[in-house]
Design a protein around this motif. Structure first.
Motif, PDB file in Angstrom:
ATOM      1  N   GLY A 276       0.801  -1.219   0.000  1.00  0.00           N
ATOM      2  CA  GLY A 276       0.000   0.000   0.000  1.00  0.00           C
ATOM      3  C   GLY A 276       0.832   1.267   0.000  1.00  0.00           C
ATOM      4  N   PRO A 277       0.200   2.422   0.128  1.00  0.00           N
ATOM      5  CA  PRO A 277       0.911   3.701   0.160  1.00  0.00           C
ATOM      6  C   PRO A 277       1.953   3.728   1.273  1.00  0.00           C
ATOM      7  CG  PRO A 277      -1.453   4.048  -0.047  1.00  0.00           C
ATOM      8  CD  PRO A 277      -1.267   2.591   0.224  1.00  0.00           C
ATOM      9  N   THR A 278       3.056   4.422   1.036  1.00  0.00           N
ATOM     10  CA  THR A 278       4.145   4.438   2.010  1.00  0.00           C
ATOM     11  C   THR A 278       3.723   5.033   3.350  1.00  0.00           C
ATOM     12  OG1 THR A 278       4.911   6.556   1.101  1.00  0.00           O
ATOM     13  CG2 THR A 278       5.920   4.549   0.227  1.00  0.00           C
ATOM     14  N   ALA A 279       2.666   5.815   3.359  1.00  0.00           N
ATOM     15  CA  ALA A 279       2.208   6.422   4.614  1.00  0.00           C
ATOM     16  C   ALA A 279       1.466   5.434   5.509  1.00  0.00           C
ATOM     17  CB  ALA A 279       1.305   7.620   4.331  1.00  0.00           C
ATOM     18  N   THR A 280       1.117   4.255   4.969  1.00  0.00           N
ATOM     19  CA  THR A 280       0.343   3.290   5.746  1.00  0.00           C
ATOM     20  C   THR A 280       0.827   1.856   5.538  1.00  0.00           C
ATOM     21  OG1 THR A 280      -1.313   3.071   3.975  1.00  0.00           O
ATOM     22  CG2 THR A 280      -1.737   4.730   5.694  1.00  0.00           C
ATOM     23  N   ASP A 281       2.024   1.649   5.003  1.00  0.00           N
ATOM     24  CA  ASP A 281       2.385   0.287   4.582  1.00  0.00           C
ATOM     25  C   ASP A 281       2.948  -0.586   5.706  1.00  0.00           C
ATOM     26  OD1 ASP A 281       4.792   1.644   4.769  1.00  0.00           O
ATOM     27  OD2 ASP A 281       5.570   0.955   2.835  1.00  0.00           O
ATOM     28  N   GLU A 282       3.513  -0.006   6.765  1.00  0.00           N
ATOM     29  CA  GLU A 282       4.020  -0.818   7.880  1.00  0.00           C
ATOM     30  C   GLU A 282       2.833  -1.373   8.669  1.00  0.00           C
ATOM     31  OE1 GLU A 282       7.438  -2.084  10.428  1.00  0.00           O
ATOM     32  OE2 GLU A 282       7.129  -1.524   8.335  1.00  0.00           O
ATOM     33  N   PHE A 283       2.923  -2.646   9.111  1.00  0.00           N
ATOM     34  CA  PHE A 283       1.787  -3.257   9.784  1.00  0.00           C
ATOM     35  C   PHE A 283       2.251  -4.216  10.878  1.00  0.00           C
ATOM     36  CE2 PHE A 283       2.894  -6.326   6.499  1.00  0.00           C
ATOM     37  CZ  PHE A 283       2.853  -7.540   7.197  1.00  0.00           C
ATOM     38  N   LEU A 284       1.305  -4.555  11.765  1.00  0.00           N
ATOM     39  CA  LEU A 284       1.470  -5.658  12.706  1.00  0.00           C
ATOM     40  C   LEU A 284       0.185  -6.463  12.651  1.00  0.00           C
ATOM     41  CD1 LEU A 284       3.296  -6.984  14.845  1.00  0.00           C
ATOM     42  CD2 LEU A 284       2.184  -5.560  16.569  1.00  0.00           C
ATOM     43  N   SER A 285       0.326  -7.789  12.450  1.00  0.00           N
ATOM     44  CA  SER A 285      -0.836  -8.650  12.282  1.00  0.00           C
ATOM     45  C   SER A 285      -0.936  -9.655  13.422  1.00  0.00           C
ATOM     46  CB  SER A 285      -0.767  -9.395  10.951  1.00  0.00           C
ATOM     47  OG  SER A 285       0.281 -10.363  10.973  1.00  0.00           O
ATOM     48  N   TYR A 286      -2.143 -10.163  13.623  1.00  0.00           N
ATOM     49  CA  TYR A 286      -2.416 -11.215  14.604  1.00  0.00           C
ATOM     50  C   TYR A 286      -3.192 -12.317  13.903  1.00  0.00           C
ATOM     51  CZ  TYR A 286      -4.699 -13.623  18.512  1.00  0.00           C
ATOM     52  OH  TYR A 286      -5.173 -14.582  19.383  1.00  0.00           O
ATOM     53  N   ASN A 287      -2.659 -13.525  13.954  1.00  0.00           N
ATOM     54  CA  ASN A 287      -3.271 -14.674  13.277  1.00  0.00           C
ATOM     55  C   ASN A 287      -3.591 -14.373  11.815  1.00  0.00           C
ATOM     56  OD1 ASN A 287      -2.998 -16.170  15.587  1.00  0.00           O
ATOM     57  ND2 ASN A 287      -5.166 -16.118  16.152  1.00  0.00           N
ATOM     58  N   GLY A 288      -2.666 -13.670  11.169  1.00  0.00           N
ATOM     59  CA  GLY A 288      -2.766 -13.407   9.743  1.00  0.00           C
ATOM     60  C   GLY A 288      -3.660 -12.251   9.362  1.00  0.00           C
ATOM     61  N   VAL A 289      -4.200 -11.525  10.355  1.00  0.00           N
ATOM     62  CA  VAL A 289      -5.071 -10.378  10.083  1.00  0.00           C
ATOM     63  C   VAL A 289      -4.356  -9.108  10.531  1.00  0.00           C
ATOM     64  CG1 VAL A 289      -7.277  -9.272  10.600  1.00  0.00           C
ATOM     65  CG2 VAL A 289      -7.143 -11.769  10.390  1.00  0.00           C
ATOM     66  N   ILE A 290      -4.206  -8.144   9.618  1.00  0.00           N
ATOM     67  CA  ILE A 290      -3.569  -6.881   9.970  1.00  0.00           C
ATOM     68  C   ILE A 290      -4.469  -6.120  10.939  1.00  0.00           C
ATOM     69  CG2 ILE A 290      -2.854  -4.621   9.110  1.00  0.00           C
ATOM     70  CD1 ILE A 290      -1.918  -6.010   6.554  1.00  0.00           C
ATOM     71  N   GLU A 291      -3.918  -5.792  12.121  1.00  0.00           N
ATOM     72  CA  GLU A 291      -4.704  -5.113  13.149  1.00  0.00           C
ATOM     73  C   GLU A 291      -4.337  -3.646  13.312  1.00  0.00           C
ATOM     74  OE1 GLU A 291      -5.110  -7.155  16.846  1.00  0.00           O
ATOM     75  OE2 GLU A 291      -6.401  -8.629  15.896  1.00  0.00           O
ATOM     76  N   ILE A 292      -3.071  -3.309  13.121  1.00  0.00           N
ATOM     77  CA  ILE A 292      -2.651  -1.908  13.198  1.00  0.00           C
ATOM     78  C   ILE A 292      -1.655  -1.629  12.090  1.00  0.00           C
ATOM     79  CG2 ILE A 292      -3.145  -1.447  15.616  1.00  0.00           C
ATOM     80  CD1 ILE A 292      -0.285  -2.179  16.305  1.00  0.00           C
ATOM     81  N   ARG A 293      -1.633  -0.376  11.667  1.00  0.00           N
ATOM     82  CA  ARG A 293      -0.779   0.049  10.559  1.00  0.00           C
ATOM     83  C   ARG A 293      -0.114   1.388  10.878  1.00  0.00           C
ATOM     84  NH1 ARG A 293      -1.361  -1.284   5.062  1.00  0.00           N
ATOM     85  NH2 ARG A 293      -2.805  -2.982   4.591  1.00  0.00           N
ATOM     86  N   GLU A 294       0.930   1.659  10.133  1.00  0.00           N
ATOM     87  CA  GLU A 294       1.506   2.996  10.101  1.00  0.00           C
ATOM     88  C   GLU A 294       0.393   4.010   9.829  1.00  0.00           C
ATOM     89  OE1 GLU A 294       4.827   5.335   7.316  1.00  0.00           O
ATOM     90  OE2 GLU A 294       4.416   3.188   7.053  1.00  0.00           O
ATOM     91  N   GLY A 295       0.395   5.085  10.604  1.00  0.00           N
ATOM     92  CA  GLY A 295      -0.646   6.092  10.475  1.00  0.00           C
ATOM     93  C   GLY A 295      -1.791   5.912  11.436  1.00  0.00           C
ATOM     94  N   SER A 296      -1.941   4.690  12.015  1.00  0.00           N
ATOM     95  CA  SER A 296      -2.977   4.462  13.015  1.00  0.00           C
ATOM     96  C   SER A 296      -2.626   5.210  14.300  1.00  0.00           C
ATOM     97  CB  SER A 296      -3.103   2.973  13.334  1.00  0.00           C
ATOM     98  OG  SER A 296      -3.377   2.199  12.193  1.00  0.00           O
ATOM     99  N   THR A 297      -3.653   5.576  15.062  1.00  0.00           N
ATOM    100  CA  THR A 297      -3.438   6.155  16.383  1.00  0.00           C
ATOM    101  C   THR A 297      -3.723   5.084  17.427  1.00  0.00           C
ATOM    102  OG1 THR A 297      -4.021   8.383  15.651  1.00  0.00           O
ATOM    103  CG2 THR A 297      -4.118   7.941  18.013  1.00  0.00           C
ATOM    104  N   VAL A 298      -2.701   4.739  18.195  1.00  0.00           N
ATOM    105  CA  VAL A 298      -2.787   3.681  19.197  1.00  0.00           C
ATOM    106  C   VAL A 298      -2.306   4.247  20.534  1.00  0.00           C
ATOM    107  CG1 VAL A 298      -1.972   1.386  19.880  1.00  0.00           C
ATOM    108  CG2 VAL A 298      -2.390   1.898  17.466  1.00  0.00           C
ATOM    109  N   GLY A 299      -3.127   4.163  21.554  1.00  0.00           N
ATOM    110  CA  GLY A 299      -2.741   4.688  22.854  1.00  0.00           C
ATOM    111  C   GLY A 299      -2.410   6.161  22.833  1.00  0.00           C
ATOM    112  N   GLY A 300      -3.038   6.916  21.925  1.00  0.00           N
ATOM    113  CA  GLY A 300      -2.777   8.349  21.810  1.00  0.00           C
ATOM    114  C   GLY A 300      -1.556   8.694  20.991  1.00  0.00           C
TER     115      GLY A 300
END
Length: 427
Positions: A276-300
Motif C-alpha cells: 500500500g501507500p508508504t504512509a500506511t504500509d508498515e503493519f502488525l498482524s495477529y493470526n494473519g489479520v492486519i490489526e494496526i498500521r503505520e498512520g494508526s493512532t494507538v494509545g494516543g
C-alpha cells in the motif's frame, strides 16, 4: 508452559496527572536489571544485548565486559563468563541467545576462532565441525540461537561439503539434549519443499520462534517461486500462512515480513510492509489479520514508519515497539484487539526506580532491531523486558541497560479502560 501470575498494575494517580497536565514526559515505574558500568567480578559491563525470558518469565541476555569477556546474565546476575571456558577461547557473541528454566543457556560466540553455538554443557557445534545429521557435510556458520523452557536448543546454521568451504545452504537445527551434540536434528533446510516450493540456498530465515511447549514453529522463509516479488513467506507449523505479493485482506498485498512470534495456543503475530501507500504500509498482524498500521493512532500515539520489535506471550498479551514522527514507544495490548493497545513507555519519559513518583533516569532510546534481535520480551507475569538507552536526570552520558516495566491488568481494567488510559497518559 510458563507460569501465570496476575500482572501488577503500574498506573498511579501521579502518572496520569502529569500527562493530563501536559507535562513533556511521563514518569513510569520500572526497574533496571543491569546497565553499562555495573561491576561484574573484577570488570564492568560495557554493553548489553536483547533480553529473552525463560518459561518462568526470568530474563537472560548476553553482556560484554570491559575486559573483552562476555557473560550470560540470568535473573539477578551472571551465570557464566566466557573466561570459564579456558583453555578454549570464546570471543565475541551475537546478541541473540536463549535460556531454559533449569539454568540452561545457549549463545553464539566464536569458539577457538570458529563461529559456534555454546551452551551450559560446553561447545555444541562450531564451523568446520562434521555435521552429525548430515554425514559427509560440515558446519560453515552458526547463528541466532534460542532455547525452550525445557532446555531444547534451536539455531540457524550453514553447511558445506568441504571442511572450511563456503556455505552451500542453510538449516534450522534442534538439540533436545545439549550435552549430546550427536543427537542434534535438522528441522528445515535448503531444498526442503514447502507448499510446492523448495527453500532457497539462503531461504531459512533468521527470524523464527518456537512456542514454549515446542508445539508451534513460525519462521520467515524464502522459497523458489520463479519471481523475487513473490518468494518471501511466513511459515507456521508446516503451512504457508502469508506470501509476498498475495492479498492480505486489507485491500493491498503482503510485501515483506519481520517479527514472527507464536505462543503455546498457536496464536501468532508478524509484522512487515504491505504494497500500500508508504504512509500506511508498515503493519502488525495477529493470526494473519492486519490489526494496526503505520498512520494508526494507538494509545494516543500516531504510529510511524517502523515497528522495531514485537512478541506475544502465552496469555495472548502482545508487546511491541513502534516509531512515531516524534519518538519511539513501547506498547502492550492483547492479540485480536491490538488497536486498543496502550503506550507503556516512550523515549523522553522518565523511569522511576523507587516508587517515589520522581524520575531517576530519562529513556533516551530503544535498542531494538529486526535484524539482530527484537530488543524486548515478555513472560506471563505481567512484565516486559526491554533494551534501552538511559540518561541521568540532569544530563550526562547515555548508558545501555535492560529494564523492566509492568503491563496493566486487562482483566481488571477492561480493554476500553486501558485504551482510555493510554489516551490520558500520553502527551
Amino acid at each position: 508452559m510458563r507460569n501465570f501470575v496476575s500482572p501488577r498494575l503500574i498506573v498511579s494517580t501521579p502518572v496520569v496527572s502529569l500527562a493530563v497536565a501536559g507535562a513533556s514526559a511521563a514518569i513510569v515505574p520500572g526497574s533496571v536489571i543491569a546497565k553499562q558500568g555495573d561491576v561484574v567480578g573484577s570488570s564492568t559491563i560495557s554493553s548489553v544485548n536483547s533480553p529473552f525470558t525463560d518459561g518462568n518469565g526470568v530474563v537472560s541476555f548476553v553482556a560484554a565486559l570491559a575486559d573483552n569477556n562476555r557473560i550470560i546474565w540470568k535473573g539477578t546476575g551472571p551465570i557464566f563468563n566466557s573466561a570459564d571456558a579456558l583453555p578454549d577461547v570464546l570471543s565475541g557473541a551475537e546478541g541473540t541467545m536463549g535460556s531454559g528454566n533449569a539454568g540452561q543457556f545457549i549463545y553464539s560466540p566464536s569458539f577457538n576462532g570458529n563461529d559456534a553455538v555454546y551452551t551450559n554443557a560446553g561447545i555444541l557445534l562450531a564451523a568446520d565441525d562434521a555435521l552429525p545429521p548430515m554425514p559427509g557435510f560440515f558446519s560453515s556458520f552458526n547463528s541466532r540461537p534460542q532455547m525452550g523452557p525445557d532446555g531444547t536448543a534451536y539455531w540457524v546454521g550453514g553447511y558445506t561439503n568441504t571442511q572450511g568451504g563456503s556455505t552451500q545452504g542453510r538449516m534450522l537445527l534442534k538439540a533436545t539434549d545439549v550435552s549430546n551434540p550427536g543427537g542434534m536434528q535438522i528441522v528445515l533446510k535448503t531444498g526442503d519443499v514447502i507448499g510446492g516450493f523448495p527453500i532457497t540456498a539462503s531461504g531459512v530465515g533468521f527470524n523464527y520462534q518456537f512456542s514454549d511447549n515446542g508445539a508451534h514453529h513460525i519462521q520467515a522463509l524464502v522459497l523458489t517461486t520463479g519471481s523475487s516479488s513473490t518468494d518471501d513467506f511466513i511459515y507456521l507449523d508446516g503451512a504457508l500462512v502469508a506470501r509476498e505479493g498475495s492479498p492480505n485482506g486489507s485491500g493491498d498485498n503482503w510485501q515483506s515480513f519481520d517479527n514472527p512470534s507464536v505462543n503455546n495456543a498457536g496464536n501468532y503475530i508478524f509484522g512487515g510492509d504491505s504494497s500500500g501507500p508508504t504512509a500506511t504500509d508498515e503493519f502488525l498482524s495477529y493470526n494473519g489479520v492486519i490489526e494496526i498500521r503505520e498512520g494508526s493512532t494507538v494509545g494516543g500515539v500516531t504510529l510511524g514508519a517502523s515497528c522495531d520489535g514485537a512478541a506475544i506471550n502465552d496469555v495472548n498479551q502482545v508487546a511491541f515497539i513502534w516509531d512515531s514522527n516524534l519518538t519511539e514507544t513501547l506498547f502492550a495490548g492483547v492479540g485480536g484487539d491490538l488497536a486498543n493497545s496502550i503506550a507503556l513507555l516512550s523515549v523522553g519519559d522518565q523511569l522511576d526506580l523507587d516508587g517515589d513518583t520522581i524520575g531517576d533516569w530519562t529513556v533516551s532510546d530503544f535498542k531494538s532491531s529486526n535484524v539482530i534481535g527484537p530488543g524486548l520480551d515478555l513472560g506471563e507475569d505481567g512484565y516486559v523486558y526491554v533494551e534501552v538507552g538511559l540518561m541521568p536526570i540532569g544530563g550526562g552520558s547515555e548508558m545501555e541497560a535492560i529494564i523492566r516495566v509492568a503491563i496493566p491488568e486487562p482483566a481488571t481494567l477492561g480493554l476500553a479502560a486501558l485504551a482510555l488510559l493510554g489516551l490520558l497518559r500520553r502527551r
